[in-house]
Design an enzyme around this catalytic site. Sequence first.
Site, short mmCIF file in Angstrom:
data_model
loop_
_atom_site.label_atom_id
_atom_site.label_comp_id
_atom_site.label_asym_id
_atom_site.label_seq_id
_atom_site.Cartn_x
_atom_site.Cartn_y
_atom_site.Cartn_z
N ASP A 139 -29.29 0.63 27.01
CA ASP A 139 -30.29 0.92 25.97
C ASP A 139 -29.60 1.44 24.71
OD1 ASP A 139 -29.65 2.92 27.76
OD2 ASP A 139 -31.61 3.89 27.75
N ASP A 159 -27.26 -11.38 28.84
CA ASP A 159 -28.18 -12.39 28.32
C ASP A 159 -28.90 -11.83 27.09
OD1 ASP A 159 -29.87 -14.53 28.08
OD2 ASP A 159 -31.03 -14.15 29.90
N LYS A 206 -26.23 0.54 33.40
CA LYS A 206 -27.35 1.49 33.43
C LYS A 206 -27.06 2.42 34.61
CE LYS A 206 -31.45 2.76 31.95
NZ LYS A 206 -31.59 3.51 30.67
N ASP A 231 -27.84 -12.42 22.73
CA ASP A 231 -28.79 -12.96 21.75
C ASP A 231 -29.00 -11.98 20.60
OD1 ASP A 231 -29.11 -15.30 23.07
OD2 ASP A 231 -31.30 -15.17 23.24
N TYR A 265 -30.42 -12.67 38.34
CA TYR A 265 -30.84 -14.07 38.24
C TYR A 265 -30.47 -14.87 39.49
CZ TYR A 265 -31.35 -13.01 33.25
OH TYR A 265 -31.72 -12.44 32.06
#
Length: 360
Positions: free
Chosen positions: A227, A251, A195, A255, A146
């Site tokens: 994942d 992020d 990852k 959620d 970001y």
Amino acid sequence: MNKKITVIKGDGIGPEIVTQAQKVLDTVAKKYDHTFEYTDILMGGCSIDACGVPLTDEAVATAKAADAVLLGAIGGNTSTSPWYKLAPNLRPEAGLLKIRKELGLFANLRPAVLFDQLRNACPLNDEIIGEGFDMMIMRELTGGLYFGARETKVVDGLETAVDTLTYNEKEIERIAKRGFDIAMKRRKKVTSVDKANVLDSSRLWRKIVNKVAENYPEVELEHMLVDNCAMQLVKDPGQFDVILTENMFGDILSDEAAMVTGSIGMLASASLNDTKFGLYEPSHGSAPDIAGQDKANPIATILSAAMMLRYSFDMDAEADAVEAAVKKVLEEGYRTVDIMSDGMTCVGCEKMGDLICERI
Ligand code: NAD
């Protein structure tokens, strides 16, 4: 202890929920012999109306001089409010980005707790919920994809977009240390999510996290691919204590973790810098649809204030007392309208605050 707290009530339900959290802090101060000094500043829509900008430099200076910041929520109805006709850098949410940047808040903490009394709000089945879950997502907030260089250009006649995911060892080290420190105050387990089978940034992440872990021999460390983590959150959420991860993975996972608790009005959060300073706020927004009606659930803000006690002021017993009072009120069957179910007693925002204070 004497602590200075900057208070941002904000917009919508912000003033109602922050008032209840301050009431709880005052109850704690009285019982444990502390003094909390509050200074109010404006941020968001109310600051646009009063000062023409969502956050003034004077307000930032006030926040910097405090030991911690307590925030309600900012923003209005994004379809109808005149604030959203302004340029993006003048809208309410720009105040939030500015304060996070100015205060150097690089670590975001979001607990996802399933209160036993609210099991039926959880979308997972009983077998998966098991004994319940209580995890903390520790997300890096100021680096990664970001904040990396980005551009969209035409390459070989094709429109092409590039985003860059960059982390240096210092950025990883400081968030990892924070994650382990938090784990030391909890069940002493860190799941570092990356990852590393694909990304260089994740391989560096893993290397630095392993290095930091050497200083925390009491903490169990495991590495998990993102994942797999997304699957495990809905397969066996009880396995997690602290989930430590970079900005974009955090992020998304925070959620997902919030959704599995099933109740947005209950979710606290904290954003920390490399000192004890932090900004504490509920995970939800300003809920303009119910503002001013005494319908808002103040528990997320009250639990954010409890995080302030624990993480900025090292008042663990006081934080435990607030969290226990919240559980007690739920056990006794009191609910705000957003978490109401059959056979329970529906109360307003103010009454919920009173009930919690009485049980501290
Ligand atoms: P929201 O979280 O404000 O509301 C979503 C739904 O949840 C609404 O139906 C609302 O009534 C309900 N809800 C939220 N908090 C509740 C509570 N404590 N008690 C009971 N019900 C609650 O999200 P939204 O409607 O998408 O956004 C409204 C405004 O909030 C927007 O301007 C948005 O930009 C802003 N926002 C601010 C923050 C922040 O201040 N950190 C975060 C998210 C959204």
